[in-house]
Design an enzyme around this catalytic site. Structure first.
Site, PDB file in Angstrom:
ATOM      1  N   ARG A 104      -5.600 -22.329  11.302  1.00 13.81           N
ATOM      2  CA  ARG A 104      -5.612 -22.292   9.839  1.00 13.81           C
ATOM      3  C   ARG A 104      -5.680 -23.746   9.394  1.00 13.81           C
ATOM      4  NH1 ARG A 104      -0.904 -19.081   6.590  1.00 13.81           N
ATOM      5  NH2 ARG A 104       0.241 -20.942   7.162  1.00 13.81           N
TER       6      ARG A 104
ATOM      7  N   LYS B 162       8.179 -21.271  -1.438  1.00 14.41           N
ATOM      8  CA  LYS B 162       6.860 -21.025  -2.040  1.00 14.41           C
ATOM      9  C   LYS B 162       6.834 -19.657  -2.724  1.00 14.41           C
ATOM     10  CE  LYS B 162       5.151 -19.373   2.425  1.00 14.41           C
ATOM     11  NZ  LYS B 162       4.590 -19.839   3.709  1.00 14.41           N
TER      12      LYS B 162
ATOM     13  N   TYR C 168      -0.456  12.431 -14.204  1.00 18.62           N
ATOM     14  CA  TYR C 168      -1.914  12.316 -14.147  1.00 18.62           C
ATOM     15  C   TYR C 168      -2.462  13.077 -12.948  1.00 18.62           C
ATOM     16  CZ  TYR C 168      -1.854   8.424 -17.485  1.00 18.62           C
ATOM     17  OH  TYR C 168      -1.707   7.641 -18.596  1.00 18.62           O
TER      18      TYR C 168
ATOM     19  N   MET D 238       1.004   3.584 -14.408  1.00 17.28           N
ATOM     20  CA  MET D 238       1.139   2.132 -14.561  1.00 17.28           C
ATOM     21  C   MET D 238       2.572   1.756 -14.930  1.00 17.28           C
ATOM     22  SD  MET D 238      -0.981  -0.394 -17.105  1.00 17.28           S
ATOM     23  CE  MET D 238      -2.548   0.405 -16.811  1.00 17.28           C
TER      24      MET D 238
HETATM   25  C1  LIG Z   1       5.562 -19.643   4.799  1.00 11.94           C
HETATM   26  C2  LIG Z   1       5.774 -20.633   5.846  1.00 11.94           C
HETATM   27  C3  LIG Z   1       6.986 -20.687   6.554  1.00 11.94           C
HETATM   28  C4  LIG Z   1       8.098 -19.670   6.373  1.00 11.94           C
HETATM   29  O1  LIG Z   1       7.781 -18.485   7.068  1.00 11.94           O
HETATM   30  P1  LIG Z   1       8.838 -17.286   7.215  1.00 11.94           P
HETATM   31  O2  LIG Z   1       8.229 -16.373   8.210  1.00 11.94           O
HETATM   32  O3  LIG Z   1       8.944 -16.654   5.862  1.00 11.94           O
HETATM   33  O4  LIG Z   1      10.118 -17.880   7.657  1.00 11.94           O
HETATM   34  C5  LIG Z   1       7.170 -21.711   7.468  1.00 11.94           C
HETATM   35  N1  LIG Z   1       6.196 -22.629   7.686  1.00 11.94           N
HETATM   36  C6  LIG Z   1       5.012 -22.589   7.049  1.00 11.94           C
HETATM   37  C7  LIG Z   1       3.975 -23.625   7.347  1.00 11.94           C
HETATM   38  C8  LIG Z   1       4.751 -21.598   6.117  1.00 11.94           C
HETATM   39  O5  LIG Z   1       3.573 -21.564   5.498  1.00 11.94           O
END
Ligand SMILES: *Cc1c(COP(=O)(O)O)cnc(C)c1O
Length: 396
Positions: free
Chosen positions: A142, A44, A271, A318
């Site tokens: 969640r 992701k 700055y 920046m």
């Molecule tokens: C992001 C995520 C992971 C991976 O987590 P890491 O700590 O980066 O290994 C695994 N399972 C779910 C549901 C996630 O959202």
């Protein structure tokens, strides 16, 4: 990105992704994991800023079962580029997204009956049997159906002939700290669901719970599959979790010296005049700033130049930051500086940058901006195996 952006000379500031190190990390992860346990690579957010497609291709070669993603766009990006392995969308889907998911074989997590019914109907329309993963909330609060309220939803899924309950999963809210009390409570709750399934004679191919922290520290919770994210990129989820020797960071951030200034004693820089030279000083200007994702610091942090630490002076802008190179007389225009990563014997870690940002390593990796172009090195995919995987529907 514009059509000409591949052709114009690269900006002298970039992120470097070492796909050779990535491959090594993945090999070490795979070797650490019992053979029978599948491995889902969570890619992701552009594989935490490393480039999802590159990471996915290497991970396929190293034995990933499939990929975890957050958004429909992320998943479609992999599909459009020839990745045919299972893609598991980890978050919650809006109803309008479900048709895309069925059409492009993207696996959805379900945790309420409405999406289950919609998916089932779509599956029938498409003439497919669609795999789903049931998400159980065991304390993270969640996504997911509560562990003690899961059974009716399971029955709803099982009643739909066009759906296949391929997976059951949960997610730990704290797997990488020394105290595993809550993680173990979560796992016990998850096991209640798994036992109910067993008692009712429902077999599910993929029961999964572990993120990187769980993979490292909760071997009793590996079940049928683990889901690794940050560890693939050579960053341990915490400093107290188990360490696998040889795992190394994959991403570096680099820039070249774009100007050199001399400061007389008492002169100021940047700055807000946040720094006054106590003595005569030589300053290098690096063309990278908070607009690239570097933390907005003042007189804090450093860059590595010729393997030496050059302290940041003044407030960062920046598009530029200033470092003191008085003690590095050999530094010249367009020499390479490392803002994150290794140079010579020294290293600025992701965790060092996280401290400057008052944040966590995950945030640092994912927040380098894309105007820092990603330069992948050591990443040729030449083997027959990967080409076959990309060309056919190989990986289930
Ligand atoms: C992001 C995520 C992971 C991976 O987590 P890491 O700590 O980066 O290994 C695994 N399972 C779910 C549901 C996630 O959202």
């Amino acid at each position: 990105m514009n059509s000409y952006s591949e052709k114009i000379p690269q900006r002298p500031a970039w992120t470097e992704i070492d796909l050779g190190k990535l491959r090594r990390n993945l090999q070490l992860i795979r070797a650490d994991l019992p053979r029978a346990v599948n491995w889902l690579a969570v890619v992701k957010d552009e594989a935490y800023g490393h480039g999802a497609l590159d990471v996915a291709r290497v991970a396929l070669e190293e034995g990933a079962w499939g990929f975890g993603l957050s958004t429909l766009e992320e998943a479609m990006h992999l599909r459009e580029n020839g990745i045919t392995a299972p893609l598991l969308l980890l978050g919650e889907r809006q109803e309008a997204e479900l048709e895309w998911c069925v059409a492009h074989d993207l696996t959805v997590c379900v945790n309420e009956p409405h999406n289950v019914r919609t998916l089932a109907k779509l599956a029938t329309d498409f003439g497919k049997q669609v795999p789903v993963h049931l998400k159980i909330h065991t304390g993270m609060s969640r996504y997911g159906v509560r562990w003690d309220e899961a059974w009716p939803l399971i029955e709803t899924i099982l009643a739909e002939k066009s759906l296949l309950l391929e997976g059951v999963m949960t997610h730990f809210s704290q797997s990488d700290e020394t105290d595993k009390t809550f993680a173990n409570l979560q796992f016990a709750r998850f096991n209640e669901v798994l036992q109910t399934l067993e008692q009712k004679g429902v077999s599910v191919k993929l029961r999964h719970a572990c993120n990187s922290g769980g993979f490292l520290d909760l071997p009793h919770a590996h079940l049928d599959m683990v889901r690794t994210g940050i560890l693939m990129h050579g960053v341990f989820p915490s400093q107290v979790c188990r360490q696998i020797p040889g795992i190394e960071p994959v991403m570096s951030v680099k820039a070249r010296i774009a100007a050199i200034q001399k400061l007389e004693p008492g002169e100021v820089i940047g700055y807000g005049m946040r720094y006054t030279a106590p003595t005569e000083q030589r300053i290098a200007i690096l063309p990278i700033g908070y607009g690239d994702g570097f933390p907005r610091v003042r007189n804090e942090g450093c860059a590595l130049i010729h393997g030496q630490r050059a302290p940041l002076v003044g407030g960062i802008a920046m598009d530029a930051l200033m470092v003191d190179i008085t003690d590095i007389p050999q530094a010249q225009m367009w020499d390479e500086a490392v803002l994150m990563g290794k140079q010579g014997q020294d290293e600025i870690t992701v965790r060092d940058i996280a401290k400057l940002k008052n944040s966590v390593t995950y945030d640092v990796l994912t927040n380098w901006r894309l105007r820092l172009r990603r330069k992948s090195v050591n990443g040729k995919i030449t083997t027959q195996k990967a080409q076959t995987i990309l060309a056919t529907d190989g990986h289930r």
